[in-house]
Design a protein around this motif. Structure first.
Motif, PDB file in Angstrom:
ATOM      1  N   VAL A  27     -19.809  43.334 -64.342  1.00  0.00           N
ATOM      2  CA  VAL A  27     -19.965  42.574 -65.570  1.00  0.00           C
ATOM      3  C   VAL A  27     -21.127  43.157 -66.379  1.00  0.00           C
ATOM      4  O   VAL A  27     -22.225  43.331 -65.845  1.00  0.00           O
ATOM      5  CB  VAL A  27     -20.238  41.090 -65.271  1.00  0.00           C
ATOM      6  CG1 VAL A  27     -20.395  40.303 -66.574  1.00  0.00           C
ATOM      7  CG2 VAL A  27     -19.126  40.501 -64.418  1.00  0.00           C
ATOM      8  N   VAL A  28     -20.857  43.454 -67.650  1.00  0.00           N
ATOM      9  CA  VAL A  28     -21.917  43.875 -68.571  1.00  0.00           C
ATOM     10  C   VAL A  28     -22.160  42.703 -69.516  1.00  0.00           C
ATOM     11  O   VAL A  28     -21.315  42.371 -70.349  1.00  0.00           O
ATOM     12  CB  VAL A  28     -21.534  45.138 -69.346  1.00  0.00           C
ATOM     13  CG1 VAL A  28     -22.697  45.584 -70.241  1.00  0.00           C
ATOM     14  CG2 VAL A  28     -21.141  46.264 -68.388  1.00  0.00           C
TER      15      VAL A  28
ATOM     16  N   VAL B 233     -17.337  40.143 -53.554  1.00  0.00           N
ATOM     17  CA  VAL B 233     -18.102  39.758 -54.734  1.00  0.00           C
ATOM     18  C   VAL B 233     -19.581  39.917 -54.416  1.00  0.00           C
ATOM     19  O   VAL B 233     -20.098  39.279 -53.485  1.00  0.00           O
ATOM     20  CB  VAL B 233     -17.786  38.303 -55.154  1.00  0.00           C
ATOM     21  CG1 VAL B 233     -18.642  37.911 -56.359  1.00  0.00           C
ATOM     22  CG2 VAL B 233     -16.311  38.162 -55.481  1.00  0.00           C
ATOM     23  N   ASP B 234     -20.236  40.794 -55.141  1.00  0.00           N
ATOM     24  CA  ASP B 234     -21.651  41.125 -54.894  1.00  0.00           C
ATOM     25  C   ASP B 234     -21.879  41.497 -53.427  1.00  0.00           C
ATOM     26  O   ASP B 234     -22.880  41.111 -52.808  1.00  0.00           O
ATOM     27  CB  ASP B 234     -22.556  39.963 -55.298  1.00  0.00           C
ATOM     28  CG  ASP B 234     -22.655  39.801 -56.815  1.00  0.00           C
ATOM     29  OD1 ASP B 234     -22.243  40.726 -57.540  1.00  0.00           O
ATOM     30  OD2 ASP B 234     -23.134  38.750 -57.264  1.00  0.00           O
ATOM     31  N   GLY B 235     -20.928  42.230 -52.866  1.00  0.00           N
ATOM     32  CA  GLY B 235     -21.063  42.713 -51.497  1.00  0.00           C
ATOM     33  C   GLY B 235     -20.638  41.743 -50.428  1.00  0.00           C
ATOM     34  O   GLY B 235     -20.566  42.116 -49.238  1.00  0.00           O
TER      35      GLY B 235
ATOM     36  N   THR C 173     -20.507  41.913 -59.543  1.00  0.00           N
ATOM     37  CA  THR C 173     -19.689  43.052 -59.129  1.00  0.00           C
ATOM     38  C   THR C 173     -18.556  42.562 -58.246  1.00  0.00           C
ATOM     39  O   THR C 173     -18.771  41.783 -57.318  1.00  0.00           O
ATOM     40  CB  THR C 173     -20.545  44.088 -58.351  1.00  0.00           C
ATOM     41  OG1 THR C 173     -21.634  44.508 -59.166  1.00  0.00           O
ATOM     42  CG2 THR C 173     -19.707  45.301 -57.994  1.00  0.00           C
ATOM     43  N   VAL C 174     -17.344  43.024 -58.556  1.00  0.00           N
ATOM     44  CA  VAL C 174     -16.152  42.631 -57.797  1.00  0.00           C
ATOM     45  C   VAL C 174     -15.439  43.901 -57.343  1.00  0.00           C
ATOM     46  O   VAL C 174     -15.124  44.765 -58.168  1.00  0.00           O
ATOM     47  CB  VAL C 174     -15.195  41.771 -58.642  1.00  0.00           C
ATOM     48  CG1 VAL C 174     -13.966  41.374 -57.828  1.00  0.00           C
ATOM     49  CG2 VAL C 174     -15.914  40.549 -59.187  1.00  0.00           C
ATOM     50  N   THR C 175     -15.205  44.013 -56.046  1.00  0.00           N
ATOM     51  CA  THR C 175     -14.480  45.160 -55.500  1.00  0.00           C
ATOM     52  C   THR C 175     -13.238  44.661 -54.784  1.00  0.00           C
ATOM     53  O   THR C 175     -13.307  43.751 -53.957  1.00  0.00           O
ATOM     54  CB  THR C 175     -15.355  45.956 -54.510  1.00  0.00           C
ATOM     55  OG1 THR C 175     -16.503  46.468 -55.201  1.00  0.00           O
ATOM     56  CG2 THR C 175     -14.579  47.128 -53.919  1.00  0.00           C
TER      57      THR C 175
END
Length: 287
Positions: free
Chosen positions: A274-275, A199-201, A247-249
């Motif tokens: 997320v937008v 999450v966010d890196g 951001t989720v990867t």
């Protein structure tokens, strides 16, 4: 003939499945909408006509009539057309799968939903967009992996004498007279997955820690996703890991995921961002 301002001109796109399964609710919704606004009704035969109708709406406000899949199809089409930012979408839920629309605050009755279209207000909602340009309106879920194993009886040894022509003829005759039971399929219960969730890196869980499930949900206007990771526990139940980010990867050795009503995969890695306030939905005004 009554005249209406441009803002009250509606394009009502009715899903063919809704027309077949609950024509009465469709008729009621059409009557309520037509009584309150200048309404153009479109009856597409399939997804391609549905998408073309939205693209050709002009200045009319789009209203889709159907279930969760229809709402997702509409948002996906407007996203691909890059027209979500300037469009307020409305929906009248008709069908069996309505959990998504209900969770977003849309009334599920045709009269109440149609009145919300006419009297409600636009609410901007966050959207998850993945690296293949797919969208998620509600919750993204990565379920445990299920395995299928063929019934060992399907590969039983050939009995002695099976190669004789007279025996093969008798066996063929017996098969035509006696119905053969279907082969059983054994479906293993849900098992753990080995996934890396970032999450966010920042790594929330890594590959050495098996997980039972992962869920990602747009944060309801916060501009951040809510991420929950349930780890495999031995003995006492492990508390879920929670995180928030833009951001989720997720990566691993091939996994499937369910985004709203659609199951995708297997993929080795996927990133969602997320937008904030990406799409507008007409909802009842709180009273």
């Amino acid at each position: 003939m009554a005249t209406y301002p441009t803002s009250d001109q509606l394009l009502v796109v009715i899903d063919p499945v809704a027309r077949r399964t609950d024509g009465e609710s469709v008729r009621i919704a059409k009557d309520v909408l037509s009584a309150g606004a200048a309404t153009k009704v479109c009856l597409p035969d399939g997804p391609e006509e549905f998408t073309r109708a939205l693209a050709r709406r002009g200045s009319r406000r789009p209203v889709v009539v159907g279930d969760d899949r229809v709402l997702l199809r509409a948002v996906s089409a407007l996203h691909r057309q890059r027209e979500l930012a300037g469009c307020a979408l409305s929906v009248v839920p008709v069908g069996g799968a309505l959990s998504l629309t209900r969770s977003l605050g849309v009334p599920t009755g045709p009269v109440a939903a149609a009145r919300a279209v006419l009297e409600g207000a636009e609410r901007r909602l966050d959207l998850l967009v993945d690296d293949s340009d797919g969208v998620v309106l509600g919750t993204l879920r990565i379920p445990p992996v299920s395995s299928r194993h063929a019934d060992p009886a399907g590969s039983a040894a050939v009995p002695p004498g099976a190669g004789h022509p007279w025996l093969r003829t008798c066996q063929s005759l017996v098969r035509t007279l006696v119905s053969r039971p279907p082969r059983a399929t054994v479906i293993a219960g849900p098992g753990p997955s080995r996934l890396r969730v970032e999450v966010d890196g920042e790594t929330v869980v890594d590959l050495e820690q098996p997980v039972e499930a992962v869920s990602v949900t747009p944060g309801g206007g916060t501009g951040k996703a809510e991420v929950e990771v349930r780890r495999l526990s031995v003995g006492a139940e492990a508390s879920p890991l929670l995180a928030h980010g833009r951001t989720v990867t997720v990566s691993g050795a091939g996994f499937r995921y369910r985004a709203d009503t659609v199951v995708s995969g297997p993929v080795r890695t996927r990133t969602w961002r997320v937008v904030e306030g990406a799409w507008g939905l007409t909802l009842p005004v709180p009273g």
